[in-house]
Every structure is written in structure tokens, then in C-alpha cells.
Design a protein around this motif. Structure first.
Motif, short mmCIF file in Angstrom:
data_model
loop_
_atom_site.label_atom_id
_atom_site.label_comp_id
_atom_site.label_asym_id
_atom_site.label_seq_id
_atom_site.Cartn_x
_atom_site.Cartn_y
_atom_site.Cartn_z
N THR A 59 0.83 -1.21 0.00
CA THR A 59 0.00 0.00 0.00
C THR A 59 0.86 1.25 0.00
O THR A 59 0.59 2.21 -0.73
N ALA A 62 2.17 2.24 -3.28
CA ALA A 62 1.11 2.54 -4.26
C ALA A 62 0.96 1.40 -5.25
O ALA A 62 0.69 1.62 -6.43
N VAL A 70 -7.53 1.09 -0.24
CA VAL A 70 -7.27 1.99 0.89
C VAL A 70 -8.58 2.66 1.25
O VAL A 70 -9.19 3.34 0.42
N SER A 74 -3.64 8.34 5.45
CA SER A 74 -2.81 9.01 4.44
C SER A 74 -1.40 8.44 4.43
O SER A 74 -0.92 7.91 5.43
N GLN A 87 -2.04 8.82 -1.87
CA GLN A 87 -3.45 8.48 -2.05
C GLN A 87 -4.18 9.48 -2.94
O GLN A 87 -5.25 9.18 -3.47
N LYS A 88 -3.57 10.65 -3.11
CA LYS A 88 -4.20 11.68 -3.96
C LYS A 88 -3.51 11.80 -5.31
O LYS A 88 -4.05 12.43 -6.22
#
Length: 332
Positions: A59, A62, A70, A74, A87-88
Motif C-alpha cells: 500500500t 502505491a 485503501v 494518508s 493516495q491523492k
């Protein structure tokens, strides 16, 4: 003012969400994990099989793919170019970060090296676009990198099956570090290697980390490896972090009952006393017990452990523990 951590993970939750025969299932493989990694630091993640170490590392890299998702928290890297929230970030941004800033050594070198293509092709496929040179110049960089790691550049012409397991693992490490990334995640890189080969691979990882000044997350269930390699150590149980601290302090004075059991299980020269196993089995992460997930096996379990989740509390500088037997419930 202290330097910013290279990686900060905050309240991360990553679940496997599966729909089968009309039923929805949720496996809480990583459930509320918070920690950070400093510059030039080797941070170890330990715990028995299926505790969530690989899911956490995947995770962070990525590399999570369905059914793994997820669902909260963060993951922020503070690279030299500025902070990046993984995550963004979109796929294009993640693609630009991988290998150049962040690399991932997966479990088993054959997971990385294409069995029907020569080793040279793997370097070209993964790293060529990040180096910014012609192909000939890039291959010169690869050969020089291999020599620094005491690998013969002739292996570029070989197929993976023509190399031993230890040599394939060294190639995987060379592949992950050829772009001199700022952060490396190594997931069980010494699994299935004999002790002699394992020692060589660990020495190689240590030398590479020192040479390029990378930060490193090292994942393994082998505590002896952590003791010889890592600066700080995080202990995972059933998807949660239960203890964290400097490696030496965790080994010499474990705080959490689970950590104490792991340390006590290590063999010691001259100690002939029989080792006592931990009763019970790890819980199913599809249906974990309420409260502290270790309480069904814990010799120190109290009523509060069965009802409430113990928070990770700093009990000494650099030492965090999630246990009501160490930090009373009223401190939560």
C-alpha cells in the motif's frame, strides 16, 4: 527545527473487499497504522505471517490493486521535490515517482524479473525512462552500478532461470537501486535463501543504503535479521502496530506481551531451556475480535482489553506501545 520525516503514514486502513455469492466480505489487513520513517533510516516491520506486513508495504508503494483498497488514512512522502500524498496522486504522478524516488523490492525475485526476457530487458523496462540518457549511456550506467555491487555485468545477457536464487535476488536489488531512489521498500528480500547467501544479500542492502543515502523499510518475520540491520523496529499483530522503538531497546526491554513472546522465542547460545509456544492462533482479519486483537492469547488480558482498542502511546522517548497493561486505560 528537526527535519521532516521522509515518510509519514497516518491512521492507514487498507482492506480486501470481496463480493462472493452475493455476500460482501471485508478483510482488515491494515487497520489504523501510524508511523514515520526518517532520512537515512532503516525501519523494520516485524510480525508473524499474515499480520499485514506485505499489505502495508504494498500500500505504501502505491501497488495496491483490487480487491485491496485503501479506505482511510494518508501516506505522505517528503521527497526532495516536495511532499507527495500517494493516495491523492494520479497514475501519471505515481509512475514518475516509482524507481526514480521510490522503489520496491518484492517478495521473490522471479516476481520482478520476466522469465522469458533477458535481465538487460528488465533494467530497460523499469528504469530507462527515469535516467534521461540514451540507451547506450543508460546501459553504461547499469554496468557501472552492477560492478559497484560486485556483480558481473555479463549477467545482463542471462535469463533469470540461468541464475541462482541468491543471484536473482541481488539483481532485483540492483534493479531497485539503479536510479538511486530516496526511498526503498524491501519486502522479505531474503526469503528462501540459505544463511550464507542471506548474509551476502543483507550486506549488499546495507552497503547500497549507505552509499546512496536512501531511507528503507525492511519487512521480514526474522527478528535476527532486524537486529543486525534496522535502526528502528515496528511490531505488527493482526493488522495493527502494537509496539515501536529503537531496535536495541525493543530487543532488550520489550513492552508489549506479544513482542516479549517474539523476543523470548529467539535461540540463545548456551540456553538449553525449552521454549514455550504462544497458545492459540492469530485471529481472522475478516472477523477480528473486539478490543485489543491480541487479548484472546494474552496472559495479561483484562476486561478493558476485550472492550476497547488500546491506543499507541509514547511511554518513553522514541518508544510507543499499544497495551493497557503498559499504559492504563485512563491514559487513553
Amino acid at each position: 527545527m528537526p527535519a521532516q520525516p521522509v515518510l509519514r503514514v497516518d491512521a492507514l486502513r487498507a482492506y480486501y473487499k470481496i463480493t462472493s455469492f452475493g455476500l460482501d466480505r471485508e478483510v482488515r489487513a491494515v487497520d489504523g497504522v501510524t508511523f514515520h520513517v526518517n532520512a537515512n533510516e532503516i525501519y523494520g516491520l516485524a510480525g508473524e505471517s499474515s499480520c499485514g506486513k506485505t499489505t502495508l508495504s504494498r500500500t505504501i508503494a502505491a501497488a495496491a490493486k483490487p480487491p485491496l483498497r485503501v479506505v482511510g488514512g494518508s501516506i505522505v512522502f517528503n521527497f526532495t521535490g516536495g511532499p507527495v500524498d500517494m493516495q491523492k496522486a494520479d497514475d501519471q504522478a505515481v509512475g514518475a515517482i516509482r524507481w526514480k524516488h521510490l522503489s520496491y523490492i518484492m517478495q521473490g525475485s522471479m516476481s520482478v524479473l520476466n522469465p522469458v526476457r533477458r535481465v538487460e530487458r528488465s533494467f530497460v523496462d523499469f528504469a530507462f525512462r527515469h535516467v534521461g540518457k540514451t540507451k547506450a549511456e543508460f546501459l553504461d550506467v547499469v554496468r557501472a552500478h552492477l560492478r559497484r555491487l560486485d556483480l558481473n555485468p555479463d549477467i545482463l545477457a542471462a535469463y533469470p532461470h540461468q541464475l541462482s536464487g541468491g543471484m536473482r535476488q541481488r539483481v532485483a536489488i540492483a534493479l531497485a537501486t539503479v536510479c538511486r531512489p530516496e526511498f526503498i521498500i524491501a519486502d522479505e528480500p531474503t526469503t528462501a535463501l540459505d544463511v550464507i547467501v542471506q548474509n551476502g544479500v543483507l550486506a549488499m542492502i546495507r552497503d547500497v543504503q549507505k552509499e546512496i543515502g536512501s531511507s528503507l523499510i525492511f519487512v521480514t518475520h526474522d527478528l535476527a535479521v532486524h537486529a543486525n540491520l534496522c535502526h528502528r523496529l515496528g511490531i505488527m499483530y493482526a493488522g495493527r502496530l502494537v509496539e515501536e522503538g529503537g531496535t536495541a531497546s525493543v530487543f532488550h526491554a520489550p513492552k508489549h506481551p506479544y513482542t516479549a513472546h517474539l523476543v523470548a522465542s529467539l535461540p540463545r547460545i548456551g540456553n538449553t531451556e525449552p521454549k514455550k509456544g504462544l497458545e492459540g492462533t492469530p485471529p481472522s482479519l475478516a472477523d477480528p475480535p473486539p478490543g485489543c486483537r491480541f487479548h484472546p492469547r494474552c496472559p495479561l488480558a483484562m476486561d478493558v482489553c476485550r472492550a476497547e482498542v488500546p491506543p499507541m502511546i509514547e511511554v518513553a522517548p522514541g518508544r510507543r506501545v499499544a497495551c493497557f497493561a503498559v499504559t492504563p486505560a485512563k491514559a487513553a
